[in-house]
Design a protein around this motif. Structure first.
Motif, PDB file in Angstrom:
ATOM      1  N   ARG A   1     -29.457 -56.167 -67.211  1.00  0.00           N
ATOM      2  CA  ARG A   1     -29.843 -56.832 -66.063  1.00  0.00           C
ATOM      3  C   ARG A   1     -30.671 -58.111 -66.608  1.00  0.00           C
ATOM      4  NH1 ARG A   1     -32.491 -53.195 -63.744  1.00  0.00           N
ATOM      5  NH2 ARG A   1     -34.669 -53.793 -64.516  1.00  0.00           N
ATOM      6  N   VAL A   2     -30.195 -59.435 -66.398  1.00  0.00           N
ATOM      7  CA  VAL A   2     -30.703 -60.519 -66.675  1.00  0.00           C
ATOM      8  C   VAL A   2     -31.494 -61.001 -65.481  1.00  0.00           C
ATOM      9  CG1 VAL A   2     -30.342 -62.792 -67.697  1.00  0.00           C
ATOM     10  CG2 VAL A   2     -29.103 -61.159 -68.574  1.00  0.00           C
ATOM     11  N   SER A   3     -32.657 -61.313 -65.683  1.00  0.00           N
ATOM     12  CA  SER A   3     -33.708 -61.581 -64.449  1.00  0.00           C
ATOM     13  C   SER A   3     -33.546 -63.028 -64.095  1.00  0.00           C
ATOM     14  CB  SER A   3     -35.059 -60.947 -64.487  1.00  0.00           C
ATOM     15  OG  SER A   3     -34.887 -59.625 -64.684  1.00  0.00           O
ATOM     16  N   GLY A   4     -33.166 -63.900 -64.972  1.00  0.00           N
ATOM     17  CA  GLY A   4     -33.412 -65.409 -64.861  1.00  0.00           C
ATOM     18  C   GLY A   4     -32.481 -66.213 -65.474  1.00  0.00           C
ATOM     19  N   ALA A   5     -31.981 -67.461 -64.872  1.00  0.00           N
ATOM     20  CA  ALA A   5     -30.925 -68.232 -65.606  1.00  0.00           C
ATOM     21  C   ALA A   5     -31.458 -68.413 -67.036  1.00  0.00           C
ATOM     22  CB  ALA A   5     -30.873 -69.621 -64.746  1.00  0.00           C
ATOM     23  N   VAL A   6     -30.384 -68.502 -68.014  1.00  0.00           N
ATOM     24  CA  VAL A   6     -30.690 -68.863 -69.514  1.00  0.00           C
ATOM     25  C   VAL A   6     -29.421 -69.208 -70.098  1.00  0.00           C
ATOM     26  CG1 VAL A   6     -30.026 -66.330 -69.847  1.00  0.00           C
ATOM     27  CG2 VAL A   6     -31.263 -67.571 -71.476  1.00  0.00           C
ATOM     28  N   ARG A   7     -29.544 -70.196 -70.869  1.00  0.00           N
ATOM     29  CA  ARG A   7     -28.459 -70.673 -71.601  1.00  0.00           C
ATOM     30  C   ARG A   7     -28.323 -69.837 -72.909  1.00  0.00           C
ATOM     31  NH1 ARG A   7     -28.710 -75.139 -74.337  1.00  0.00           N
ATOM     32  NH2 ARG A   7     -30.995 -75.229 -74.581  1.00  0.00           N
ATOM     33  N   THR A   8     -26.945 -69.299 -73.104  1.00  0.00           N
ATOM     34  CA  THR A   8     -26.828 -68.603 -74.177  1.00  0.00           C
ATOM     35  C   THR A   8     -25.620 -68.836 -75.062  1.00  0.00           C
ATOM     36  OG1 THR A   8     -25.363 -66.979 -73.065  1.00  0.00           O
ATOM     37  CG2 THR A   8     -27.525 -66.542 -73.108  1.00  0.00           C
TER      38      THR A   8
ATOM     39  N   GLU B   1     -26.514 -58.317 -62.903  1.00  0.00           N
ATOM     40  CA  GLU B   1     -26.736 -56.946 -63.564  1.00  0.00           C
ATOM     41  C   GLU B   1     -25.271 -56.354 -63.588  1.00  0.00           C
ATOM     42  OE1 GLU B   1     -29.270 -52.839 -62.593  1.00  0.00           O
ATOM     43  OE2 GLU B   1     -29.340 -54.445 -61.162  1.00  0.00           O
ATOM     44  N   GLY B   2     -24.907 -55.582 -64.634  1.00  0.00           N
ATOM     45  CA  GLY B   2     -23.709 -55.089 -64.805  1.00  0.00           C
ATOM     46  C   GLY B   2     -23.659 -53.849 -65.854  1.00  0.00           C
ATOM     47  N   THR B   3     -22.620 -53.083 -65.717  1.00  0.00           N
ATOM     48  CA  THR B   3     -22.459 -52.241 -66.912  1.00  0.00           C
ATOM     49  C   THR B   3     -21.217 -52.501 -67.478  1.00  0.00           C
ATOM     50  OG1 THR B   3     -23.636 -50.448 -65.519  1.00  0.00           O
ATOM     51  CG2 THR B   3     -22.087 -49.840 -67.419  1.00  0.00           C
ATOM     52  N   PHE B   4     -20.773 -52.292 -68.781  1.00  0.00           N
ATOM     53  CA  PHE B   4     -20.043 -52.735 -69.509  1.00  0.00           C
ATOM     54  C   PHE B   4     -19.228 -51.903 -70.372  1.00  0.00           C
ATOM     55  CE2 PHE B   4     -22.893 -56.163 -68.716  1.00  0.00           C
ATOM     56  CZ  PHE B   4     -22.016 -57.034 -67.778  1.00  0.00           C
ATOM     57  N   GLY B   5     -18.145 -51.523 -70.482  1.00  0.00           N
ATOM     58  CA  GLY B   5     -17.275 -50.605 -71.220  1.00  0.00           C
ATOM     59  C   GLY B   5     -17.310 -51.113 -72.749  1.00  0.00           C
ATOM     60  N   ALA B   6     -17.103 -50.205 -73.607  1.00  0.00           N
ATOM     61  CA  ALA B   6     -17.318 -50.644 -75.236  1.00  0.00           C
ATOM     62  C   ALA B   6     -15.865 -51.251 -75.476  1.00  0.00           C
ATOM     63  CB  ALA B   6     -17.265 -49.210 -75.969  1.00  0.00           C
ATOM     64  N   VAL B   7     -16.158 -52.312 -76.423  1.00  0.00           N
ATOM     65  CA  VAL B   7     -14.995 -52.950 -77.193  1.00  0.00           C
ATOM     66  C   VAL B   7     -15.264 -52.600 -78.632  1.00  0.00           C
ATOM     67  CG1 VAL B   7     -14.578 -54.556 -75.458  1.00  0.00           C
ATOM     68  CG2 VAL B   7     -16.109 -55.211 -77.426  1.00  0.00           C
TER      69      VAL B   7
ATOM     70  N   GLY C   1     -35.529 -70.043 -72.786  1.00  0.00           N
ATOM     71  CA  GLY C   1     -36.215 -68.940 -72.286  1.00  0.00           C
ATOM     72  C   GLY C   1     -37.620 -69.045 -72.174  1.00  0.00           C
ATOM     73  N   PRO C   2     -38.483 -68.038 -72.296  1.00  0.00           N
ATOM     74  CA  PRO C   2     -38.124 -66.851 -72.347  1.00  0.00           C
ATOM     75  C   PRO C   2     -37.452 -66.240 -70.899  1.00  0.00           C
ATOM     76  CG  PRO C   2     -40.679 -66.897 -72.083  1.00  0.00           C
ATOM     77  CD  PRO C   2     -40.011 -68.164 -72.214  1.00  0.00           C
ATOM     78  N   VAL C   3     -36.861 -65.312 -70.999  1.00  0.00           N
ATOM     79  CA  VAL C   3     -36.283 -64.364 -70.047  1.00  0.00           C
ATOM     80  C   VAL C   3     -36.193 -63.010 -69.928  1.00  0.00           C
ATOM     81  CG1 VAL C   3     -33.815 -64.487 -70.689  1.00  0.00           C
ATOM     82  CG2 VAL C   3     -34.205 -64.480 -68.511  1.00  0.00           C
ATOM     83  N   MET C   4     -36.569 -62.131 -69.001  1.00  0.00           N
ATOM     84  CA  MET C   4     -36.573 -60.899 -69.045  1.00  0.00           C
ATOM     85  C   MET C   4     -35.153 -60.165 -68.933  1.00  0.00           C
ATOM     86  SD  MET C   4     -38.753 -58.429 -69.265  1.00  0.00           S
ATOM     87  CE  MET C   4     -40.227 -58.972 -68.938  1.00  0.00           C
ATOM     88  N   VAL C   5     -34.770 -59.371 -69.874  1.00  0.00           N
ATOM     89  CA  VAL C   5     -33.558 -58.646 -70.045  1.00  0.00           C
ATOM     90  C   VAL C   5     -34.040 -57.053 -69.998  1.00  0.00           C
ATOM     91  CG1 VAL C   5     -31.726 -58.184 -71.041  1.00  0.00           C
ATOM     92  CG2 VAL C   5     -32.487 -60.477 -71.072  1.00  0.00           C
ATOM     93  N   HIS C   6     -33.120 -56.471 -69.035  1.00  0.00           N
ATOM     94  CA  HIS C   6     -33.201 -55.032 -69.288  1.00  0.00           C
ATOM     95  C   HIS C   6     -31.936 -54.374 -69.962  1.00  0.00           C
ATOM     96  CE1 HIS C   6     -34.801 -50.900 -67.798  1.00  0.00           C
ATOM     97  NE2 HIS C   6     -33.327 -50.822 -67.565  1.00  0.00           N
ATOM     98  N   ARG C   7     -32.006 -53.726 -70.734  1.00  0.00           N
ATOM     99  CA  ARG C   7     -30.786 -53.055 -71.455  1.00  0.00           C
ATOM    100  C   ARG C   7     -30.861 -51.484 -71.169  1.00  0.00           C
ATOM    101  NH1 ARG C   7     -30.331 -52.533 -77.892  1.00  0.00           N
ATOM    102  NH2 ARG C   7     -31.956 -50.971 -77.433  1.00  0.00           N
ATOM    103  N   ARG C   8     -29.611 -51.238 -70.988  1.00  0.00           N
ATOM    104  CA  ARG C   8     -29.179 -49.464 -70.885  1.00  0.00           C
ATOM    105  C   ARG C   8     -28.119 -49.087 -71.869  1.00  0.00           C
ATOM    106  NH1 ARG C   8     -28.540 -51.655 -65.750  1.00  0.00           N
ATOM    107  NH2 ARG C   8     -26.539 -51.043 -65.924  1.00  0.00           N
TER     108      ARG C   8
ATOM    109  N   SER D   1     -36.764 -52.952 -71.530  1.00  0.00           N
ATOM    110  CA  SER D   1     -36.828 -54.000 -71.048  1.00  0.00           C
ATOM    111  C   SER D   1     -37.784 -54.994 -72.151  1.00  0.00           C
ATOM    112  CB  SER D   1     -37.638 -54.177 -69.478  1.00  0.00           C
ATOM    113  OG  SER D   1     -36.896 -53.581 -68.622  1.00  0.00           O
ATOM    114  N   ARG D   2     -37.114 -56.387 -72.254  1.00  0.00           N
ATOM    115  CA  ARG D   2     -37.814 -57.310 -73.156  1.00  0.00           C
ATOM    116  C   ARG D   2     -37.904 -58.272 -72.650  1.00  0.00           C
ATOM    117  NH1 ARG D   2     -37.097 -54.933 -78.343  1.00  0.00           N
ATOM    118  NH2 ARG D   2     -37.735 -52.692 -78.149  1.00  0.00           N
ATOM    119  N   LEU D   3     -38.847 -59.234 -72.978  1.00  0.00           N
ATOM    120  CA  LEU D   3     -38.909 -60.819 -72.558  1.00  0.00           C
ATOM    121  C   LEU D   3     -38.375 -61.432 -73.929  1.00  0.00           C
ATOM    122  CD1 LEU D   3     -39.980 -62.691 -70.615  1.00  0.00           C
ATOM    123  CD2 LEU D   3     -42.030 -62.850 -71.787  1.00  0.00           C
ATOM    124  N   ILE D   4     -37.208 -61.811 -73.432  1.00  0.00           N
ATOM    125  CA  ILE D   4     -36.552 -62.539 -74.970  1.00  0.00           C
ATOM    126  C   ILE D   4     -36.835 -63.962 -74.608  1.00  0.00           C
ATOM    127  CG2 ILE D   4     -34.125 -62.857 -76.164  1.00  0.00           C
ATOM    128  CD1 ILE D   4     -33.484 -60.311 -75.302  1.00  0.00           C
ATOM    129  N   PRO D   5     -37.328 -64.355 -76.053  1.00  0.00           N
ATOM    130  CA  PRO D   5     -37.707 -65.894 -76.319  1.00  0.00           C
ATOM    131  C   PRO D   5     -36.485 -66.864 -76.672  1.00  0.00           C
ATOM    132  CG  PRO D   5     -38.314 -64.667 -78.172  1.00  0.00           C
ATOM    133  CD  PRO D   5     -37.707 -63.671 -77.371  1.00  0.00           C
TER     134      PRO D   5
END
Length: 303
Positions: free
Chosen positions: A98-105, A47-53, A64-71, A78-82
Motif C-alpha cells: 500500500r503506497v500512501s502518497g504519490a511518488v516517482r519510482t 493498494e494491491g496484492t501481487f502474485g510471485a514472478v 519522497g519520503p512516502v509511507m509504504v506498507h508491505r505484506r 510500514s516504513r517511511l521510504i526516503p
C-alpha cells in the motif's frame, strides 16, 4: 552459441506497473532488452496484492519520503521510504503493498537466470542455493547509481545501448549477490579478475570490429570469446582497461573520425555505418569524446 533470451516486457512483471494511476514516463518495452526490464513512472496512491514472478524486483524511490506498507508471508510492516530508499522483492515471493502518497519510482527487474550466472562467477558454492533477501526502505549507494544509469538510458532512448544495459544489469546483480543475499563472506571469491587469454580477447575484438554497424549485446560478444557474459565483462576490463561498451563506443567514434577525414560520405551515412542510431546520436557522442562536432572535425581535417 548461447540461446538468445526473449525480450523482457511489462507483462512478465508483478503488476504494480499496470495500476490505473501509474503515469509511465519511459520504459524498456519494445527496446529488445532481455537481461532486465526497467520503467520510470509517477505512481499515485494504491493498494494491491501481487502474485510471485521468478525474477528479482528492485524499486528505487526518486522522491519522497512516502509511507509504504508491505505484506509478505512472514508478516507486514510500514516504513517511511526516503529518496534513494529501495523496495526489493526476490523472485518467487508473493507480496502486498500500500503506497500512501504519490511518488516517482524506477522499477527494475533482473532475470533470475542472470542472477545465477553472476553468482556462479563470484561464489564458491552452488548459485541455485543462493537467495536474494527482501529489503524494505534500505539504501545502497552503489545500486542507486547503477539504477540511475539505467534510468539515463531510458530517457536517452538510445537503440544502440543494449550492451551498456547488459553490463549495468550484471553490475547490479553482482552487488545483490555480494551484499543482499544469503551468501556468506566465506563463499565469495576475491574481486581480482584475471586477464583474458589473448586468443579469446582477439576473437571478441574481431567480432566487435565486424559488427560496428550493428546493435550488439554483451551475450553475443561473450559467445564469440567462449565465456559467460559476466565472466567476459570482468576479464575484458582487466585486459583492456575499459568495459566492453566503452571500448565499442570508442572504436565507433574512431571509425567515424577516419571516415570523416578520408571520405566524402554524408555525416548521417557515416553515423549509420559506424553503429550510431542517427546523425544526432553520432554528434552528441562525438562531441563528448572529441570536444567538437563531426562537421567541425571534418572541416579542420580538410583545411
Amino acid at each position: 552459441m548461447s540461446p538468445v533470451p526473449e525480450n523482457f516486457t511489462v507483462r512478465q512483471t508483478h503488476g504494480p506497473l499496470w495500476q490505473p494511476g501509474v503515469q509511465t514516463r519511459a520504459s524498456s518495452d519494445n527496446r529488445g532488452w532481455s537481461s532486465l526490464y526497467a520503467s520510470l513512472q509517477r505512481e499515485l496512491p494504491f493498494e494491491g496484492t501481487f502474485g510471485a514472478v521468478e525474477d528479482q524486483l528492485v524499486v528505487l524511490h526518486l522522491d519522497g519520503p512516502v509511507m509504504v506498507h508491505r505484506r509478505v508471508a512472514k508478516g507486514e510492516d510500514s516504513r517511511l521510504i526516503p529518496v534513494g530508499g529501495m523496495f526489493m522483492m526476490p523472485g518467487g515471493m508473493d507480496f502486498g503493498a500500500r503506497v500512501s502518497g504519490a511518488v516517482r519510482t524506477l522499477h527494475l527487474y533482473l532475470r533470475r537466470a542472470l542472477l545465477q550466472e553472476v553468482a556462479a562467477d563470484i561464489l564458491d558454492c552452488d548459485p541455485a542455493h543462493i537467495e536474494i533477501l527482501p529489503r524494505f526502505g534500505d539504501r545502497d549507494p552503489l545500486i542507486e547509481r547503477l539504477i540511475l544509469g539505467i534510468g539515463d538510458v531510458l530517457r536517452d532512448d538510445d537503440p544502440t545501448a543494449t550492451m551498456y544495459v547488459d553490463y549495468l544489469a550484471r553490475a547490479v546483480a553482482a552487488r545483490l549477490v555480494q551484499q543482499h543475499s544469503s551468501a556468506s563472506s566465506s563463499t565469495q571469491r576475491g574481486d581480482y579478475p584475471t586477464t583474458m587469454a589473448k586468443g579469446r580477447l582477439g576473437k571478441a575484438i574481431d567480432f566487435m570490429e565486424a559488427n560496428l554497424d550493428q546493435s550488439i549485446g554483451l551475450l553475443a560478444i561473450s559467445d564469440a570469446a567462449g565465456l559467460s557474459p559476466s565472466h567476459f565483462a570482468r576479464q575484458f576490463r582487466a585486459s583492456v582497461g575499459q568495459a566492453p561498451h566503452q571500448y565499442l563506443m570508442q572504436r565507433r567514434v574512431e571509425t567515424a573520425k577516419r571516415r570523416l577525414a578520408e571520405t566524402n560520405a554524408g555525416i548521417a551515412e557515416i553515423a549509420i555505418a559506424c553503429g550510431f542510431a542517427n546523425q544526432e546520436h553520432l554528434s552528441r557522442l562525438f562531441k563528448r569524446a572529441c570536444g567538437t562536432t563531426p562537421a567541425a572535425y571534418r572541416k579542420v581535417r580538410r583545411d
